[in-house]
Design a protein around this motif. Structure first.
Motif, mmCIF file in Angstrom:
data_model
loop_
_atom_site.group_PDB
_atom_site.id
_atom_site.type_symbol
_atom_site.label_atom_id
_atom_site.label_comp_id
_atom_site.label_asym_id
_atom_site.label_seq_id
_atom_site.Cartn_x
_atom_site.Cartn_y
_atom_site.Cartn_z
ATOM 1 N N VAL A 74 22.662 -20.997 8.723
ATOM 2 C CA VAL A 74 23.823 -20.008 9.020
ATOM 3 C C VAL A 74 23.393 -18.955 9.715
ATOM 4 C CG1 VAL A 74 25.724 -19.139 7.798
ATOM 5 C CG2 VAL A 74 24.678 -21.149 6.802
ATOM 6 N N LEU A 75 24.344 -18.734 10.656
ATOM 7 C CA LEU A 75 24.222 -17.267 11.394
ATOM 8 C C LEU A 75 25.343 -16.523 10.780
ATOM 9 C CD1 LEU A 75 23.251 -15.393 13.601
ATOM 10 C CD2 LEU A 75 24.797 -16.529 15.129
ATOM 11 N N LEU A 76 25.321 -15.570 10.330
ATOM 12 C CA LEU A 76 26.358 -14.415 9.629
ATOM 13 C C LEU A 76 26.157 -12.991 10.616
ATOM 14 C CD1 LEU A 76 27.935 -13.899 7.157
ATOM 15 C CD2 LEU A 76 26.117 -12.777 6.373
ATOM 16 N N THR A 77 27.437 -12.993 11.360
ATOM 17 C CA THR A 77 27.465 -12.044 12.178
ATOM 18 C C THR A 77 28.256 -10.714 11.160
ATOM 19 O OG1 THR A 77 29.681 -12.069 13.045
ATOM 20 C CG2 THR A 77 27.589 -13.303 14.153
ATOM 21 N N GLY A 78 28.010 -9.539 11.574
ATOM 22 C CA GLY A 78 28.409 -8.548 10.638
ATOM 23 C C GLY A 78 27.819 -8.232 9.293
ATOM 24 N N HIS A 131 21.476 -21.007 1.289
ATOM 25 C CA HIS A 131 21.270 -21.481 2.803
ATOM 26 C C HIS A 131 20.112 -20.847 3.528
ATOM 27 C CE1 HIS A 131 25.021 -23.675 2.159
ATOM 28 N NE2 HIS A 131 25.433 -22.531 1.648
ATOM 29 N N GLU A 132 19.819 -21.138 4.749
ATOM 30 C CA GLU A 132 18.956 -20.630 5.638
ATOM 31 C C GLU A 132 19.568 -19.607 6.393
ATOM 32 O OE1 GLU A 132 16.119 -23.337 7.074
ATOM 33 O OE2 GLU A 132 15.491 -24.036 5.337
ATOM 34 N N TRP A 133 19.277 -18.432 6.254
ATOM 35 C CA TRP A 133 20.192 -17.294 7.066
ATOM 36 C C TRP A 133 19.393 -16.774 8.320
ATOM 37 C CZ3 TRP A 133 25.050 -16.906 5.567
ATOM 38 C CH2 TRP A 133 25.487 -17.379 4.138
ATOM 39 N N ARG A 134 20.216 -16.651 9.334
ATOM 40 C CA ARG A 134 20.024 -15.750 10.281
ATOM 41 C C ARG A 134 20.919 -14.657 10.325
ATOM 42 N NH1 ARG A 134 18.701 -18.663 15.612
ATOM 43 N NH2 ARG A 134 16.982 -19.330 14.358
ATOM 44 N N LEU A 135 20.753 -13.298 10.224
ATOM 45 C CA LEU A 135 21.793 -12.190 10.290
ATOM 46 C C LEU A 135 21.575 -11.659 11.501
ATOM 47 C CD1 LEU A 135 20.558 -10.916 6.565
ATOM 48 C CD2 LEU A 135 22.106 -13.054 7.208
ATOM 49 N N LEU A 136 22.942 -11.037 11.807
ATOM 50 C CA LEU A 136 23.105 -10.249 13.220
ATOM 51 C C LEU A 136 24.113 -8.997 12.762
ATOM 52 C CD1 LEU A 136 23.495 -11.690 16.818
ATOM 53 C CD2 LEU A 136 25.289 -9.874 15.658
ATOM 54 N N ASP A 137 23.628 -8.060 13.138
ATOM 55 C CA ASP A 137 24.633 -6.755 13.148
ATOM 56 C C ASP A 137 24.139 -5.890 14.484
ATOM 57 O OD1 ASP A 137 26.751 -5.795 10.756
ATOM 58 O OD2 ASP A 137 25.899 -4.470 12.111
ATOM 59 N N ARG A 138 24.896 -5.057 14.750
ATOM 60 C CA ARG A 138 24.461 -3.920 15.322
ATOM 61 C C ARG A 138 23.919 -2.947 14.777
ATOM 62 N NH1 ARG A 138 30.308 -1.511 17.545
ATOM 63 N NH2 ARG A 138 31.069 -0.528 15.772
ATOM 64 N N ASP A 139 24.086 -2.615 13.389
ATOM 65 C CA ASP A 139 23.379 -1.722 12.384
ATOM 66 C C ASP A 139 22.103 -2.599 11.824
ATOM 67 O OD1 ASP A 139 25.302 0.054 13.051
ATOM 68 O OD2 ASP A 139 26.326 -0.078 11.248
ATOM 69 N N PHE A 155 16.575 -10.917 10.848
ATOM 70 C CA PHE A 155 17.481 -9.965 11.079
ATOM 71 C C PHE A 155 17.721 -9.702 12.868
ATOM 72 C CE2 PHE A 155 20.650 -6.583 11.262
ATOM 73 C CZ PHE A 155 21.314 -6.542 10.099
ATOM 74 N N VAL A 156 18.771 -9.899 13.392
ATOM 75 C CA VAL A 156 19.024 -9.687 14.814
ATOM 76 C C VAL A 156 19.696 -8.389 14.897
ATOM 77 C CG1 VAL A 156 19.738 -10.558 16.995
ATOM 78 C CG2 VAL A 156 18.630 -12.278 15.461
ATOM 79 N N VAL A 157 19.362 -7.160 15.476
ATOM 80 C CA VAL A 157 19.927 -6.193 15.673
ATOM 81 C C VAL A 157 20.531 -6.417 17.022
ATOM 82 C CG1 VAL A 157 20.264 -3.961 15.935
ATOM 83 C CG2 VAL A 157 18.549 -5.064 14.186
ATOM 84 N N ALA A 158 22.049 -6.499 17.376
ATOM 85 C CA ALA A 158 22.494 -6.629 18.354
ATOM 86 C C ALA A 158 23.825 -6.279 18.521
ATOM 87 C CB ALA A 158 22.369 -8.042 18.938
ATOM 88 N N ASP A 159 24.576 -6.126 19.588
ATOM 89 C CA ASP A 159 25.972 -6.059 19.535
ATOM 90 C C ASP A 159 26.586 -7.481 19.806
ATOM 91 O OD1 ASP A 159 28.262 -3.428 20.244
ATOM 92 O OD2 ASP A 159 28.976 -5.542 20.920
ATOM 93 N N THR A 173 22.029 -12.499 23.861
ATOM 94 C CA THR A 173 21.334 -12.127 22.560
ATOM 95 C C THR A 173 22.023 -13.380 21.516
ATOM 96 O OG1 THR A 173 20.677 -10.213 23.189
ATOM 97 C CG2 THR A 173 20.433 -10.835 20.750
ATOM 98 N N VAL A 174 23.400 -12.983 21.769
ATOM 99 C CA VAL A 174 24.206 -13.961 20.542
ATOM 100 C C VAL A 174 23.872 -15.510 20.840
ATOM 101 C CG1 VAL A 174 26.483 -14.478 19.984
ATOM 102 C CG2 VAL A 174 25.932 -12.042 20.365
ATOM 103 N N ARG A 175 23.586 -15.725 22.311
ATOM 104 C CA ARG A 175 23.319 -17.050 22.420
ATOM 105 C C ARG A 175 21.958 -17.563 22.010
ATOM 106 N NH1 ARG A 175 21.696 -21.068 22.089
ATOM 107 N NH2 ARG A 175 21.572 -22.767 23.704
ATOM 108 N N GLU A 176 21.015 -16.621 21.906
ATOM 109 C CA GLU A 176 19.769 -16.832 21.640
ATOM 110 C C GLU A 176 19.813 -16.987 19.993
ATOM 111 O OE1 GLU A 176 17.135 -14.148 22.857
ATOM 112 O OE2 GLU A 176 17.497 -14.670 25.067
ATOM 113 N N ALA A 177 20.629 -16.263 19.267
ATOM 114 C CA ALA A 177 20.770 -16.055 17.891
ATOM 115 C C ALA A 177 21.325 -17.574 17.211
ATOM 116 C CB ALA A 177 21.499 -14.920 17.279
ATOM 117 N N MET A 178 21.673 -18.082 18.152
ATOM 118 C CA MET A 178 22.456 -19.365 17.615
ATOM 119 C C MET A 178 21.649 -20.748 17.886
ATOM 120 S SD MET A 178 26.467 -19.358 17.941
ATOM 121 C CE MET A 178 27.379 -17.732 18.036
#
Ligand SMILES: NC(=O)C1=CN([C@@H]2O[C@H](COP(=O)(O)OP(=O)(O)OC[C@H]3O[C@@H](n4cnc5c(N)ncnc54)[C@H](O)[C@@H]3O)[C@@H](O)[C@H]2O)C=CC1
Ligand SMILES: O=C1O[C@H](COP(=O)(O)O)[C@@H](O)[C@H](O)[C@H]1O
Length: 247
Positions: free
Chosen positions: A5-9, A26-34, A44-48, A54-59
């Protein structure tokens, strides 16, 4: 079965509630600009959220996206919701389709339908003995530009589902408050979503099979003016909390 699961925010309030209940599920990948401030599961992917590459790579390798990132303020100006909420959500869907993601759960809001709360209906509609109920089949009726951005996010999901077949659930989240319902705020008590019901609801969004859905994300509050029947039927949501059980 555990999903990727990719969790944005992920660094925000809803992300915290979800991870608080589901970190080990679950198996998590997290994304946030903070960047993260605490321990967290997975990468944890730090990205807008508007950074398409970057969002595509995170998926890569992701089964399900829970898309929370955005400006949550009901007073947010157009420029912010246009960038963070609308462009950000379109970026998420494009990347999800390209990456072959199976499902997207989108954090929509009560504010997508906030203008149903007219002067004639309020405050009575917030009370237990009033039978006014929105069930997700009504037309959108936002009461602010933030709500417009959430309606647009729901429409983006409709388009990407119809065009590409991706499963989409729009969760019109009520008022997430930790520990207890909002105090001295009838509207907030009617649409309270507890942290544990929030985690359970998004777990059902990860695990259930669906096509395109709009559901309300609230606890089983006596005062409710949002139906949770569709969330029960389509997702198997079984909330445990009720704002009436708190003083
Ligand atoms: N908290 C609530 O009661 C409700 C929340 N929602 C929605 O749920 C989502 C999460 O809300 P909260 O957790 O309460 O807000 P929050 O502000 O606590 O968390 C949002 C997170 O998204 C991140 N973010 C914002 N813009 C971003 C961008 N352009 N790129 C990357 N990350 C970005 C922020 O850094 C923050 O960590 C939002 O979409 C909000 O509209 C909807 C209804 C009710
Ligand atoms: O969409 C949202 O709704 C909740 C609840 O709305 P409110 O009008 O009772 O404040 C809000 O707290 C949250 O920030 C917002 O993203």
């Amino acid at each position: 079965m555990a999903q990727s699961v990719l969790l944005t925010g992920a660094a925000g309030r809803v992300g915290t509630a979800i991870l608080g209940g589901l970190a080990d599920e679950h198996e998590w990948r997290l994304l946030d600009r903070d960047p993260p401030t605490d321990d967290h599961p997975g990468e944890f992917v730090v990205a807008d959220i508007t950074d398409r590459e970057t969002v595509r790579e995170a998926m890569d390798g992701i089964d399900v996206v829970i898309h929370l990132a955005g400006d949550p303020r009901k007073t947010a100006p157009w420029k912010s919701v246009l960038t963070n909420n609308i462009d950000g959500t379109q970026t998420v869907y494009e990347a999800a389709i390209d990456a072959g993601v199976e499902k997207v759960a989108f954090a929509s809001s009560n504010h997508a339908v906030g203008a149903f709360e007219t002067e004639e209906r309020t405050p009575e509609m917030y009370r237990t003995d009033d039978d006014y109920l929105l069930d997700g089949t009504e037309l959108p009726r936002p009461g602010n530009l933030y709500g417009v951005s959430k309606v647009t996010g729901e429409a983006l999901g409709r388009y990407y589902h119809d065009e590409y077949g991706i499963s989409v659930v729009n969760v019109r989240i009520g008022n997430l408050t930790e520990g207890h319902p909002p105090i001295d705020y009838e509207r907030g008590q009617a649409m309270w979503l507890s942290y544990r019901d929030c985690a359970h609801l998004f777990d059902r969004c990860i695990r259930a099979d669906y096509d395109y859905e709009i559901v309300y994300g609230i606890s089983d509050n006596d005062r409710k003016y949002y139906s949770i029947e569709r969330a029960r039927e389509a997702l198997g949501y079984e909330p445990q909390d009720n704002s009436a059980h708190h003083d």
